[in-house]
Write a protein that holds these residues in place. Structure first.
Motif, short mmCIF file in Angstrom:
data_model
loop_
_atom_site.label_atom_id
_atom_site.label_comp_id
_atom_site.label_asym_id
_atom_site.label_seq_id
_atom_site.Cartn_x
_atom_site.Cartn_y
_atom_site.Cartn_z
N PHE A 30 -26.89 -26.26 -8.66
CA PHE A 30 -27.83 -25.11 -8.96
C PHE A 30 -27.54 -24.71 -10.28
CE2 PHE A 30 -28.61 -25.68 -4.30
CZ PHE A 30 -30.02 -26.08 -4.56
N PHE A 31 -26.22 -24.81 -10.79
CA PHE A 31 -25.69 -24.12 -12.10
C PHE A 31 -26.44 -24.90 -13.28
CE2 PHE A 31 -22.91 -23.73 -15.74
CZ PHE A 31 -22.57 -22.44 -15.96
N LEU A 32 -26.46 -26.36 -13.01
CA LEU A 32 -26.53 -27.24 -14.26
C LEU A 32 -28.10 -27.48 -14.54
CD1 LEU A 32 -24.39 -30.07 -13.48
CD2 LEU A 32 -24.16 -28.57 -15.49
N HIS A 33 -29.03 -26.96 -13.62
CA HIS A 33 -30.54 -27.16 -14.10
C HIS A 33 -31.38 -25.66 -13.40
CE1 HIS A 33 -30.90 -28.31 -9.77
NE2 HIS A 33 -32.24 -28.30 -9.86
N ASP A 34 -32.42 -25.61 -13.80
CA ASP A 34 -33.36 -24.60 -13.28
C ASP A 34 -34.20 -24.97 -12.04
OD1 ASP A 34 -35.29 -22.62 -12.97
OD2 ASP A 34 -35.67 -22.27 -14.93
N PRO A 35 -33.84 -24.71 -10.75
CA PRO A 35 -34.50 -25.13 -9.57
C PRO A 35 -35.93 -24.47 -9.28
CG PRO A 35 -32.75 -23.72 -8.99
CD PRO A 35 -32.63 -23.74 -10.38
N THR A 36 -36.07 -23.85 -10.09
CA THR A 36 -37.36 -23.09 -9.99
C THR A 36 -38.65 -23.83 -11.00
OG1 THR A 36 -37.21 -21.39 -11.92
CG2 THR A 36 -36.17 -20.79 -10.08
N SER B 125 -28.78 -15.60 -4.48
CA SER B 125 -27.84 -14.74 -5.57
C SER B 125 -28.52 -14.36 -6.62
CB SER B 125 -26.82 -16.16 -5.80
OG SER B 125 -27.55 -17.23 -6.70
N GLY B 126 -29.61 -14.82 -6.72
CA GLY B 126 -30.37 -14.33 -8.04
C GLY B 126 -29.93 -15.01 -9.29
N ARG B 127 -29.24 -16.03 -9.22
CA ARG B 127 -28.77 -16.86 -10.49
C ARG B 127 -30.24 -17.19 -11.30
NH1 ARG B 127 -24.86 -21.96 -9.50
NH2 ARG B 127 -23.31 -20.37 -9.82
N TRP B 128 -31.10 -17.72 -10.66
CA TRP B 128 -32.25 -18.00 -11.25
C TRP B 128 -33.48 -17.27 -10.58
CZ3 TRP B 128 -32.09 -21.50 -15.10
CH2 TRP B 128 -30.92 -22.38 -15.13
N GLN B 129 -34.28 -16.40 -11.65
CA GLN B 129 -35.36 -15.73 -11.14
C GLN B 129 -36.68 -16.65 -10.58
OE1 GLN B 129 -35.24 -12.44 -10.83
NE2 GLN B 129 -32.95 -12.93 -11.48
N GLY B 130 -36.91 -16.38 -9.55
CA GLY B 130 -38.21 -17.13 -9.06
C GLY B 130 -37.83 -17.98 -7.91
N SER C 220 -36.45 -31.53 -9.34
CA SER C 220 -35.11 -30.81 -8.62
C SER C 220 -35.10 -31.41 -7.36
CB SER C 220 -35.16 -29.56 -8.58
OG SER C 220 -34.02 -28.90 -7.86
N VAL C 221 -34.19 -32.20 -6.95
CA VAL C 221 -34.24 -32.87 -5.55
C VAL C 221 -32.73 -33.20 -5.14
CG1 VAL C 221 -34.44 -35.22 -6.64
CG2 VAL C 221 -35.12 -34.88 -4.17
N ILE C 222 -32.74 -32.82 -3.65
CA ILE C 222 -31.31 -33.15 -3.12
C ILE C 222 -31.80 -34.25 -1.97
CG2 ILE C 222 -29.41 -32.37 -1.45
CD1 ILE C 222 -30.36 -29.36 -2.50
N TYR C 223 -31.04 -35.15 -1.96
CA TYR C 223 -31.25 -36.41 -0.97
C TYR C 223 -30.06 -36.36 0.06
CZ TYR C 223 -34.85 -38.24 -4.26
OH TYR C 223 -35.75 -38.56 -4.62
N TYR C 224 -30.39 -36.31 1.36
CA TYR C 224 -29.49 -36.09 2.70
C TYR C 224 -29.25 -37.28 3.22
CZ TYR C 224 -33.74 -34.98 5.32
OH TYR C 224 -34.99 -35.15 5.89
N LYS C 225 -28.18 -37.71 3.66
CA LYS C 225 -27.87 -38.89 4.50
C LYS C 225 -28.26 -38.88 6.23
CE LYS C 225 -23.01 -38.65 5.35
NZ LYS C 225 -22.83 -37.22 4.37
N ASP C 226 -28.13 -37.53 6.78
CA ASP C 226 -28.52 -37.39 8.10
C ASP C 226 -28.99 -35.98 8.22
OD1 ASP C 226 -26.21 -35.75 7.94
OD2 ASP C 226 -24.77 -37.68 8.68
N ASP C 227 -29.11 -35.51 9.46
CA ASP C 227 -29.51 -34.11 9.72
C ASP C 227 -28.71 -32.98 9.51
OD1 ASP C 227 -32.21 -35.18 10.51
OD2 ASP C 227 -31.84 -35.14 12.65
N ALA C 228 -27.39 -33.39 9.85
CA ALA C 228 -26.31 -32.34 9.47
C ALA C 228 -26.28 -31.98 7.93
CB ALA C 228 -25.19 -32.92 10.12
N GLU C 229 -26.37 -32.85 7.07
CA GLU C 229 -26.29 -32.74 5.93
C GLU C 229 -27.66 -32.08 5.18
OE1 GLU C 229 -23.96 -35.54 2.75
OE2 GLU C 229 -26.00 -35.79 2.28
N LYS C 230 -28.75 -32.36 6.00
CA LYS C 230 -29.99 -31.72 5.50
C LYS C 230 -29.81 -30.20 5.64
CE LYS C 230 -34.79 -31.50 6.92
NZ LYS C 230 -35.84 -31.88 7.91
N LEU C 231 -29.33 -29.83 6.89
CA LEU C 231 -29.09 -28.67 7.21
C LEU C 231 -28.13 -27.93 6.15
CD1 LEU C 231 -28.74 -28.59 11.15
CD2 LEU C 231 -30.54 -27.66 9.80
#
Length: 215
Positions: free
Chosen positions: A110-116, A154-159, A131-142
């Motif tokens: 989340f530091f390296l790109h603007d997820p908004t 945290s307010g790192r990015w506005q929006g 911007s995308v996160i891929y998960y392997k199972d339900d635990a990783e999704k959570l």
């Protein structure tokens, strides 16, 4: 004259101490267990910058540029750039969770790109830059959902964050010339204008946190 000698001697001692501390810090780094690596895959715009930065982190074995999330098998870079394959430019990271945690990797992500920004990063526009996160199972999704909520709060990015969280079907490594692209082509116009400044900002921030491999 005596005072000057004392100052020079003090400077020499401090310099030696600094070198010793650096050496000791390197010696005390935990050894990576390559038999128990875990994997995480995500996209945050052009993979040249993302891959280069993650490969600098202590605890990361490899960061490989590639494609994921689409419907085309064995996609090429040219095909992905059309936006018609459904694939995103991503990086798959192999890491030792005893040295660097999933949460720390998410913080870097989340530091390296603007997820908004939806389907773009700066002047790079298209679903392949989403911007995308891929998960392997339900635990990783959570875990991904939790870390995204923490970063957003945290307010790192506005929006509002528009990061997609999706199951990983298959990761397709990108062509060999994309691997370590910035290191091989730092003076290429896009690298010097866009990637280079991002990497310097990353190195300053995470270097101060002691998360980078010793150079």
């Amino acid at each position: 004259m005596k005072n000057i000698l004392l100052v020079l001697l003090s400077f020499f001692v401090i310099s030696c101490d600094g070198q010793d501390l650096k050496k000791n810090k390197q010696k005390n780094l935990p050894k990576m267990d390559k038999n128990n690596l875990e994997y995480i895959t995500f996209g945050g715009g052009c993979f040249w910058c993302v891959e280069s930065c993650f490969n600098m982190l202590n605890g990361v074995d490899t960061a490989v540029s590639g494609y994921a999330g689409g419907h085309k098998d064995n996609p090429t870079y040219e095909e992905v750039c059309t936006g018609e394959t459904g694939h995103a430019e991503v990086v798959q990271i192999a890491y030792d969770p005893k040295i660097i945690s999933y949460e720390q990797l998410m913080d870097v992500f989340f530091f390296l790109h603007d997820p908004t920004q939806l389907n773009r990063q700066g002047n790079d526009i298209g679903t392949q830059y989403r911007s995308v996160i891929y998960y392997k199972d339900d635990a990783e999704k959570l875990k991904a959902e939790k870390e995204m909520a923490v970063s957003e709060a945290s307010g790192r990015w506005q929006g509002k964050y528009v990061t997609e969280i999706s199951p990983l079907d298959r990761f397709w490594p990108a062509e060999q010339y994309h691997q370590g692209y910035y290191n091989e082509n730092p003076t290429q116009p896009y690298c010097s204008a866009v990637v280079g400044p991002k990497i310097q900002k990353f190195k300053k921030h995470y270097g101060e946190l002691g998360m980078l491999r010793p150079e």
